[in-house]
Scaffold this active site. Structure first.
Site, PDB file in Angstrom:
ATOM      1  N   ASP A 108      29.912  18.005  -4.775  1.00 15.86           N
ATOM      2  CA  ASP A 108      29.641  17.678  -6.194  1.00 15.86           C
ATOM      3  C   ASP A 108      28.418  16.789  -6.403  1.00 15.86           C
ATOM      4  O   ASP A 108      28.026  16.541  -7.544  1.00 15.86           O
ATOM      5  CB  ASP A 108      30.886  17.042  -6.826  1.00 15.86           C
ATOM      6  CG  ASP A 108      31.348  15.765  -6.118  1.00 15.86           C
ATOM      7  OD1 ASP A 108      32.565  15.482  -6.152  1.00 15.86           O
ATOM      8  OD2 ASP A 108      30.496  15.068  -5.537  1.00 15.86           O
ATOM      9  N   HIS A 123      29.618  19.693   3.818  1.00 13.58           N
ATOM     10  CA  HIS A 123      29.952  21.038   3.326  1.00 13.58           C
ATOM     11  C   HIS A 123      28.940  21.542   2.290  1.00 13.58           C
ATOM     12  O   HIS A 123      29.242  22.446   1.505  1.00 13.58           O
ATOM     13  CB  HIS A 123      31.376  21.054   2.765  1.00 13.58           C
ATOM     14  CG  HIS A 123      32.408  20.778   3.816  1.00 13.58           C
ATOM     15  ND1 HIS A 123      33.699  20.421   3.508  1.00 13.58           N
ATOM     16  CD2 HIS A 123      32.336  20.768   5.167  1.00 13.58           C
ATOM     17  CE1 HIS A 123      34.377  20.216   4.643  1.00 13.58           C
ATOM     18  NE2 HIS A 123      33.573  20.427   5.653  1.00 13.58           N
ATOM     19  N   CYS A 155      14.015  38.810  -0.656  1.00 13.91           N
ATOM     20  CA  CYS A 155      14.545  39.972   0.077  1.00 13.91           C
ATOM     21  C   CYS A 155      15.538  40.801  -0.739  1.00 13.91           C
ATOM     22  O   CYS A 155      16.027  41.813  -0.251  1.00 13.91           O
ATOM     23  CB  CYS A 155      15.216  39.505   1.368  1.00 13.91           C
ATOM     24  SG  CYS A 155      16.819  38.730   1.065  1.00 13.91           S
ATOM     25  N   GLY A 192      40.344   9.564   0.049  1.00 15.18           N
ATOM     26  CA  GLY A 192      40.561  10.709  -0.824  1.00 15.18           C
ATOM     27  C   GLY A 192      40.479  12.049  -0.130  1.00 15.18           C
ATOM     28  O   GLY A 192      39.965  13.018  -0.691  1.00 15.18           O
ATOM     29  N   ASN A 218      44.139   6.219  -0.137  1.00 17.23           N
ATOM     30  CA  ASN A 218      44.720   7.456  -0.671  1.00 17.23           C
ATOM     31  C   ASN A 218      46.085   7.130  -1.268  1.00 17.23           C
ATOM     32  O   ASN A 218      46.881   6.453  -0.622  1.00 17.23           O
ATOM     33  CB  ASN A 218      44.901   8.483   0.466  1.00 17.23           C
ATOM     34  CG  ASN A 218      45.181   9.885  -0.050  1.00 17.23           C
ATOM     35  OD1 ASN A 218      45.929  10.068  -1.001  1.00 17.23           O
ATOM     36  ND2 ASN A 218      44.559  10.866   0.569  1.00 17.23           N
ATOM     37  N   PRO A 219      46.345   7.586  -2.486  1.00 20.30           N
ATOM     38  CA  PRO A 219      47.669   7.290  -3.073  1.00 20.30           C
ATOM     39  C   PRO A 219      48.793   7.946  -2.284  1.00 20.30           C
ATOM     40  O   PRO A 219      49.951   7.571  -2.416  1.00 20.30           O
ATOM     41  CB  PRO A 219      47.574   7.880  -4.478  1.00 20.30           C
ATOM     42  CG  PRO A 219      46.131   8.121  -4.735  1.00 20.30           C
ATOM     43  CD  PRO A 219      45.505   8.355  -3.392  1.00 20.30           C
TER      44      PRO A 219
HETATM   45  C1  BV8 Z   1      34.260  26.116  11.060  1.00 18.57           C
HETATM   46  C2  BV8 Z   1      32.996  23.687   0.621  1.00 18.57           C
HETATM   47  C3  BV8 Z   1      33.566  27.381  12.972  1.00 18.57           C
HETATM   48  C4  BV8 Z   1      33.178  24.833  -0.288  1.00 18.57           C
HETATM   49  C5  BV8 Z   1      34.910  23.470   2.162  1.00 18.57           C
HETATM   50  C6  BV8 Z   1      40.763  23.387  13.942  1.00 18.57           C
HETATM   51  C7  BV8 Z   1      42.073  23.475  13.626  1.00 18.57           C
HETATM   52  C8  BV8 Z   1      42.477  24.344  12.582  1.00 18.57           C
HETATM   53  C9  BV8 Z   1      41.565  25.103  11.836  1.00 18.57           C
HETATM   54  C10 BV8 Z   1      40.270  24.999  12.145  1.00 18.57           C
HETATM   55  C11 BV8 Z   1      39.868  24.161  13.203  1.00 18.57           C
HETATM   56  N1  BV8 Z   1      38.525  24.262  13.277  1.00 18.57           N
HETATM   57  C12 BV8 Z   1      38.081  25.134  12.317  1.00 18.57           C
HETATM   58  C13 BV8 Z   1      39.139  25.588  11.622  1.00 18.57           C
HETATM   59  C14 BV8 Z   1      39.052  26.505  10.522  1.00 18.57           C
HETATM   60  C15 BV8 Z   1      38.758  25.797   9.182  1.00 18.57           C
HETATM   61  C16 BV8 Z   1      39.831  24.808   8.828  1.00 18.57           C
HETATM   62  O1  BV8 Z   1      39.716  23.626   9.048  1.00 18.57           O
HETATM   63  N2  BV8 Z   1      40.886  25.358   8.233  1.00 18.57           N
HETATM   64  C17 BV8 Z   1      41.980  24.488   7.756  1.00 18.57           C
HETATM   65  C18 BV8 Z   1      42.344  24.953   6.380  1.00 18.57           C
HETATM   66  C19 BV8 Z   1      43.143  24.522   8.666  1.00 18.57           C
HETATM   67  N3  BV8 Z   1      37.462  25.116   9.218  1.00 18.57           N
HETATM   68  C20 BV8 Z   1      36.370  25.865   8.931  1.00 18.57           C
HETATM   69  O2  BV8 Z   1      36.407  27.046   8.657  1.00 18.57           O
HETATM   70  C21 BV8 Z   1      35.027  25.143   8.996  1.00 18.57           C
HETATM   71  N4  BV8 Z   1      34.082  25.939   9.744  1.00 18.57           N
HETATM   72  O3  BV8 Z   1      35.168  25.601  11.681  1.00 18.57           O
HETATM   73  O4  BV8 Z   1      33.319  26.963  11.609  1.00 18.57           O
HETATM   74  C22 BV8 Z   1      34.448  28.579  12.837  1.00 18.57           C
HETATM   75  C23 BV8 Z   1      33.827  29.810  12.603  1.00 18.57           C
HETATM   76  C24 BV8 Z   1      34.644  30.954  12.527  1.00 18.57           C
HETATM   77  C25 BV8 Z   1      36.047  30.866  12.622  1.00 18.57           C
HETATM   78  C26 BV8 Z   1      36.631  29.585  12.800  1.00 18.57           C
HETATM   79  C27 BV8 Z   1      35.841  28.441  12.899  1.00 18.57           C
HETATM   80  C28 BV8 Z   1      34.411  24.994   7.576  1.00 18.57           C
HETATM   81  C29 BV8 Z   1      35.242  24.099   6.728  1.00 18.57           C
HETATM   82  C30 BV8 Z   1      34.516  23.815   5.385  1.00 18.57           C
HETATM   83  C31 BV8 Z   1      34.994  24.737   4.288  1.00 18.57           C
HETATM   84  N5  BV8 Z   1      34.392  24.352   2.990  1.00 18.57           N
HETATM   85  N6  BV8 Z   1      34.293  23.113   0.997  1.00 18.57           N
HETATM   86  C32 BV8 Z   1      33.695  24.449  -1.648  1.00 18.57           C
HETATM   87  O5  BV8 Z   1      33.855  23.242  -1.916  1.00 18.57           O
HETATM   88  O6  BV8 Z   1      33.923  25.370  -2.430  1.00 18.57           O
HETATM   89  S1  BV8 Z   1      36.398  22.737   2.593  1.00 18.57           S
HETATM   90  C33 BV8 Z   1      36.996  21.989   1.137  1.00 18.57           C
HETATM   91  O7  BV8 Z   1      38.387  21.876   1.336  1.00 18.57           O
HETATM   92  C34 BV8 Z   1      36.515  20.592   0.877  1.00 18.57           C
HETATM   93  O8  BV8 Z   1      35.149  20.417   1.169  1.00 18.57           O
HETATM   94  C35 BV8 Z   1      37.420  19.772   1.782  1.00 18.57           C
HETATM   95  O9  BV8 Z   1      36.928  19.766   3.099  1.00 18.57           O
HETATM   96  C36 BV8 Z   1      38.712  20.560   1.746  1.00 18.57           C
HETATM   97  C37 BV8 Z   1      39.624  19.984   0.711  1.00 18.57           C
HETATM   98  O10 BV8 Z   1      40.140  18.828   1.262  1.00 18.57           O
HETATM   99  P1  BV8 Z   1      39.994  17.416   0.476  1.00 18.57           P
HETATM  100  O11 BV8 Z   1      38.591  17.185   0.098  1.00 18.57           O
HETATM  101  O12 BV8 Z   1      40.672  16.429   1.321  1.00 18.57           O
HETATM  102  O13 BV8 Z   1      40.771  17.673  -0.902  1.00 18.57           O
HETATM  103  P2  BV8 Z   1      42.316  17.975  -1.144  1.00 18.57           P
HETATM  104  O14 BV8 Z   1      42.390  18.460  -2.530  1.00 18.57           O
HETATM  105  O15 BV8 Z   1      42.895  18.791  -0.040  1.00 18.57           O
HETATM  106  O16 BV8 Z   1      43.015  16.521  -1.046  1.00 18.57           O
HETATM  107  C38 BV8 Z   1      42.667  15.520  -1.971  1.00 18.57           C
HETATM  108  C39 BV8 Z   1      43.229  14.218  -1.405  1.00 18.57           C
HETATM  109  O17 BV8 Z   1      42.817  13.157  -2.277  1.00 18.57           O
HETATM  110  C40 BV8 Z   1      44.755  14.169  -1.331  1.00 18.57           C
HETATM  111  O18 BV8 Z   1      45.132  13.585  -0.094  1.00 18.57           O
HETATM  112  C41 BV8 Z   1      45.135  13.259  -2.515  1.00 18.57           C
HETATM  113  O19 BV8 Z   1      46.301  12.513  -2.236  1.00 18.57           O
HETATM  114  C42 BV8 Z   1      43.932  12.354  -2.586  1.00 18.57           C
HETATM  115  N7  BV8 Z   1      43.652  11.782  -3.909  1.00 18.57           N
HETATM  116  C43 BV8 Z   1      43.908  12.313  -5.134  1.00 18.57           C
HETATM  117  N8  BV8 Z   1      43.452  11.475  -6.116  1.00 18.57           N
HETATM  118  C44 BV8 Z   1      42.896  10.386  -5.480  1.00 18.57           C
HETATM  119  C45 BV8 Z   1      43.010  10.595  -4.070  1.00 18.57           C
HETATM  120  N9  BV8 Z   1      42.546   9.712  -3.162  1.00 18.57           N
HETATM  121  C46 BV8 Z   1      41.949   8.577  -3.651  1.00 18.57           C
HETATM  122  N10 BV8 Z   1      41.789   8.321  -4.985  1.00 18.57           N
HETATM  123  C47 BV8 Z   1      42.253   9.189  -5.919  1.00 18.57           C
HETATM  124  N11 BV8 Z   1      42.086   8.908  -7.207  1.00 18.57           N
END
Ligand code: BV8
Length: 268
Positions: A108, A123, A155, A192, A218-219
């Site tokens: 963002d 990311h 392209c 967060g 984190n809450p």
């Molecule tokens: C890759 C951009 C090589 C796009 C994003 C190892 C183990 C398991 C799986 C994998 C591994 N290694 C790789 C993987 C696969 C995968 C992965 O991790 N999968 C997960 C789902 C299991 N990773 C990938 O694919 C990565 N690439 O590894 O390449 C490869 C190649 C081929 C095949 C395999 C591997 C790429 C990952 C990046 C993807 N792109 N975003 C877009 O934004 O549209 S990820 C996206 O989701 C975000 O960027 C972020 O990373 C994630 C969301 O998580 P959060 O940001 O934490 O948000 P969320 O909503 O989940 O949670 C919010 C939190 O805030 C909560 O805890 C809440 O309580 C808290 N909160 C709420 N309000 C507040 C607060 N905290 C504080 N204050 C508040 N007010």
């Protein structure tokens, strides 16, 4: 309604002595700016989709227009939001800590708008658009015609947001800087994030292994709560200003935009 944030004295002492700090942020830090987190259900056209489905090369291959429009809608929504005191507090830390790095998963751009300088966007950034074939960033693009995203002026391939989709590699330099800083850290903030997406979620574990003090803001509980020395169970927009004010009292309120690099000015 402001909830009192208790910052443990030992944490204050440790962070005051810290010289190498890494902060990892996720969607939660932008929640108080009105940016939906990844866990918040999608609305409107995308209500029936899981973001993890849409943020993939295969989703773009299947339906480029749908994915293009999803990002266009998110980009448009960002035009009406501002960084919040949580973003500003981290920009303050950047100005106060000698060796600091902010690694964000957020696309963002709010950290940069808050004044963070030593920042890596793991990311990517939704404000940038690139060619889906040559991965060259393009500055301008015409409005999409009929049912296709705009095309690369060089392209002719579809243009796409310059973000990292699932199954795509992270930008090498950004990841290397974040991993290196985490492995040398004496303090790390995890703010967060649900800590489920890798390789970003591994960074606090590298810092932990390096003996860093791990602080979670984190809450809610996360898979990293178990390795945290301190957990501030509060919104980042309240907890981070309180933390910065406690560690660096008198360094202008944590919610004021940072002055040029305090770290560059010789410490008394
Ligand atoms: C890759 C951009 C090589 C796009 C994003 C190892 C183990 C398991 C799986 C994998 C591994 N290694 C790789 C993987 C696969 C995968 C992965 O991790 N999968 C997960 C789902 C299991 N990773 C990938 O694919 C990565 N690439 O590894 O390449 C490869 C190649 C081929 C095949 C395999 C591997 C790429 C990952 C990046 C993807 N792109 N975003 C877009 O934004 O549209 S990820 C996206 O989701 C975000 O960027 C972020 O990373 C994630 C969301 O998580 P959060 O940001 O934490 O948000 P969320 O909503 O989940 O949670 C919010 C939190 O805030 C909560 O805890 C809440 O309580 C808290 N909160 C709420 N309000 C507040 C607060 N905290 C504080 N204050 C508040 N007010």
């Amino acid at each position: 309604m402001s909830i009192p944030i208790v910052v443990p004295a030992e944490l204050v002492a440790r962070l005051r002595r810290a010289t190498r700090v890494v902060a990892l942020t996720g969607a939660g830090i932008s929640a108080e700016s009105g940016v939906p987190t990844f866990r918040d259900a999608l609305t409107g056209l995308w209500a029936k989709f899981d973001p993890r489905e849409l943020a993939t090369p295969s989703a773009f291959a299947r339906n480029p227009k749908l994915v293009w429009n999803w990002y266009a809608a998110r980009r448009a929504a960002l035009a009406n939001v501002e960084p919040n005191p949580g973003h500003v507090a981290l920009a303050r830390m950047d100005a106060l800590v000698p060796d600091f790095l902010l690694a964000t998963q957020n696309v963002d751009g709010l950290h940069a708008r808050a004044g963070s300088r030593r920042l890596v966007e793991l990311h990517g950034n939704i404000a940038r658009v690139k060619c889906s074939r040559e991965h060259r960033v393009v500055d301008t693009w015409d409005a999409p015609a009929d049912d296709d995203p705009p095309r690369c002026p060089h392209c002719g391939a579809f243009l796409r947001p310059d973000v990292v989709w699932f199954e795509e590699m992270l930008p090498e330099d950004a990841l290397a800087r974040a991993e290196d800083a985490s492995r040398r850290a004496d303090g790390t903030l995890v703010v967060g994030t649900s800590a489920e997406v890798y390789p970003a979620a591994a960074l606090p574990r590298y810092a932990r292994a390096a003996g860093a003090r791990v602080v979670e803001v984190n809450p809610e509980d996360t898979p990293l709560s178990g390795i945290a020395d301190d957990v501030l169970r509060a919104p980042a927009g309240l907890a981070l200003p309180a933390l910065v004010d406690a560690v660096w009292p008198g360094c202008a309120s944590a919610s004021a935009p940072p002055t040029p690099h305090a770290a560059d000015t010789p410490r008394r």
